[in-house]
Design a protein around this motif. Structure first.
Motif, PDB file in Angstrom:
ATOM      1  N   ASP A  79       0.863  -1.193   0.000  1.00  0.00           N
ATOM      2  CA  ASP A  79       0.000   0.000   0.000  1.00  0.00           C
ATOM      3  C   ASP A  79       0.894   1.235   0.000  1.00  0.00           C
ATOM      4  OD1 ASP A  79      -2.297   1.491  -0.041  1.00  0.00           O
ATOM      5  OD2 ASP A  79      -2.706   1.306   2.103  1.00  0.00           O
ATOM      6  N   VAL A  80       0.349   2.329  -0.501  1.00  0.00           N
ATOM      7  CA  VAL A  80       1.060   3.609  -0.506  1.00  0.00           C
ATOM      8  C   VAL A  80       0.138   4.674   0.050  1.00  0.00           C
ATOM      9  CG1 VAL A  80       2.190   5.367  -1.924  1.00  0.00           C
ATOM     10  CG2 VAL A  80       2.441   2.948  -2.513  1.00  0.00           C
ATOM     11  N   ASP A 103      12.355   8.882   4.483  1.00  0.00           N
ATOM     12  CA  ASP A 103      13.241   8.002   3.728  1.00  0.00           C
ATOM     13  C   ASP A 103      12.818   7.833   2.274  1.00  0.00           C
ATOM     14  OD1 ASP A 103      14.812   7.548   5.972  1.00  0.00           O
ATOM     15  OD2 ASP A 103      13.605   5.838   6.622  1.00  0.00           O
ATOM     16  N   LEU A 104      11.811   8.582   1.855  1.00  0.00           N
ATOM     17  CA  LEU A 104      11.289   8.469   0.498  1.00  0.00           C
ATOM     18  C   LEU A 104      11.609   9.726  -0.310  1.00  0.00           C
ATOM     19  CD1 LEU A 104       7.823   6.944   1.430  1.00  0.00           C
ATOM     20  CD2 LEU A 104       9.624   5.772   0.138  1.00  0.00           C
ATOM     21  N   GLN A 109       5.774  11.463  -7.245  1.00  0.00           N
ATOM     22  CA  GLN A 109       5.452  10.801  -8.507  1.00  0.00           C
ATOM     23  C   GLN A 109       6.347   9.597  -8.756  1.00  0.00           C
ATOM     24  OE1 GLN A 109       2.791  11.692 -10.400  1.00  0.00           O
ATOM     25  NE2 GLN A 109       2.370  13.131  -8.731  1.00  0.00           N
ATOM     26  N   ILE A 110       7.518   9.559  -8.121  1.00  0.00           N
ATOM     27  CA  ILE A 110       8.427   8.426  -8.327  1.00  0.00           C
ATOM     28  C   ILE A 110       8.477   7.519  -7.097  1.00  0.00           C
ATOM     29  CG2 ILE A 110       9.820   9.497 -10.119  1.00  0.00           C
ATOM     30  CD1 ILE A 110      11.811  10.349  -8.001  1.00  0.00           C
ATOM     31  N   ARG A 191      10.274   4.548 -11.195  1.00  0.00           N
ATOM     32  CA  ARG A 191       9.925   4.674  -9.788  1.00  0.00           C
ATOM     33  C   ARG A 191      10.975   3.979  -8.927  1.00  0.00           C
ATOM     34  NH1 ARG A 191       5.575   2.376 -12.159  1.00  0.00           N
ATOM     35  NH2 ARG A 191       5.992   0.420 -11.070  1.00  0.00           N
ATOM     36  N   LEU A 192      11.052   4.352  -7.690  1.00  0.00           N
ATOM     37  CA  LEU A 192      11.849   3.614  -6.724  1.00  0.00           C
ATOM     38  C   LEU A 192      11.231   2.221  -6.559  1.00  0.00           C
ATOM     39  CD1 LEU A 192      14.106   3.620  -4.565  1.00  0.00           C
ATOM     40  CD2 LEU A 192      12.397   4.464  -2.938  1.00  0.00           C
TER      41      LEU A 192
END
Length: 285
Positions: A79-80, A103-104, A109-110, A191-192
């Motif tokens: 989940d995000v 940490d993001l 968007q990425i 994306r990461l």
């Protein structure tokens, strides 16, 4: 609990139809009976991983999770939440780990999407809360392979991005080679944690693959080169009685394209070293 995120031994204090309860330092831990091959008896000693589930119950997991303190493994994004962070399946029942906002990437968007994979470890803060922590570059270097003199130029490779920079993206391939995608070699920033496929265009001095996500020259022009390539592959001899000097009308009648389009297609296939011309014919290499 100061033992959160550690492996401990506990004594079984109660068993019912659904759960096994155990005691450690006067605190009760819960384990679903389905997590045991055979349910333990009262007074038995069991061991497992201590954590807090989604209902904030203290639990003991007999099967150790793949992600632990100083143990790195891939976790799948479940989940995000733009206001909280990214939730990861680290191998615990009834518990996802969270990568905090700090940490993001600042550019959301990425951020990873559901189903992406991230290499993580576990950290426990002073309040006993468990978090997922992204592996840094030293971890990826430690687990990576080196090409060892092998010429991989123009090979297709797939891998997972693990660090995003302004100048480009770092990834580790499925075969555990480290790779770098310069921003000029991609149309869209990955994306990461995204799994991408590209091709090797070079090798750095320290053994990292330079990777392009852009199509090869013959792929860029689309259908014409692909059609010529398909005709060559279908022919038993792997050749056609056409070259860049063939008659325009014969080219039009056979391929349905102009001589100019045919020559461009051949040019890109030649540049990609997929074909050769000799004796008035074009051959598949």
């Amino acid at each position: 609990m100061d033992k959160m995120g550690t492996i401990q031994k506990a004594t079984v204090s109660d068993v019912n139809e659904k759960a096994v309860f155990s005691q450690i330092d006067g605190q009760t831990l819960m384990t679903k009976k389905t997590e045991f091959e055979t349910a333990p008896q009262l007074g038995a000693e069991i061991s497992g991983f201590i954590y807090e589930n989604k209902k904030h119950q203290l639990c003991l997991a007999p099967k150790l999770p793949k992600v632990r303190v100083d143990h790195y493994a891939y976790g799948t994004v479940t989940d995000v939440r733009r206001d909280l962070g990214v939730f990861i399946d680290g191998g615990l029942p009834d518990k996802d780990l969270v990568i905090s906002l700090d940490d993001l990437p600042e550019n959301k968007q990425i951020w990873p999407e559901k189903g992406d994979r991230l290499m993580i470890t576990l950290k426990v803060d002073k309040k006993g809360r468990m978090w997922a922590k992204l592996a840094d570059e030293t971890i990826f270097k430690a687990i990576s392979n080196r090409p060892s003199g092998r010429n991989m130029r123009n090979e297709n490779v797939s891998g997972t991005t693990y660090r995003l920079r302004a100048v480009g993206s770092l990834l580790i391939t499925d075969d555990y080679y480290l790779g770098f995608i310069h921003h000029s070699e991609r149309d869209v920033e990955p994306r990461l944690g995204e799994h991408v496929t590209g091709r090797v265009i070079g090798l750095t001095a320290d053994g990292m693959l330079n990777i392009s996500l852009k199509p090869r020259a013959f792929e860029e022009i689309g259908d014409d080169a692909a059609m010529v390539l398909a005709v060559l592959k279908r022919d038993p001899s792997g050749s056609i009685a056409f070259t860049d000097k063939s008659d325009p009308e014969e080219i039009k009648a056979y391929f349905g394209i102009s001589k100019g389009a045919f020559k461009r297609a051949l040019g890109h296939l030649l540049k990609a070293r997929l074909i050769e011309q000799r004796d008035g014919r074009t051959y598949l290499k």
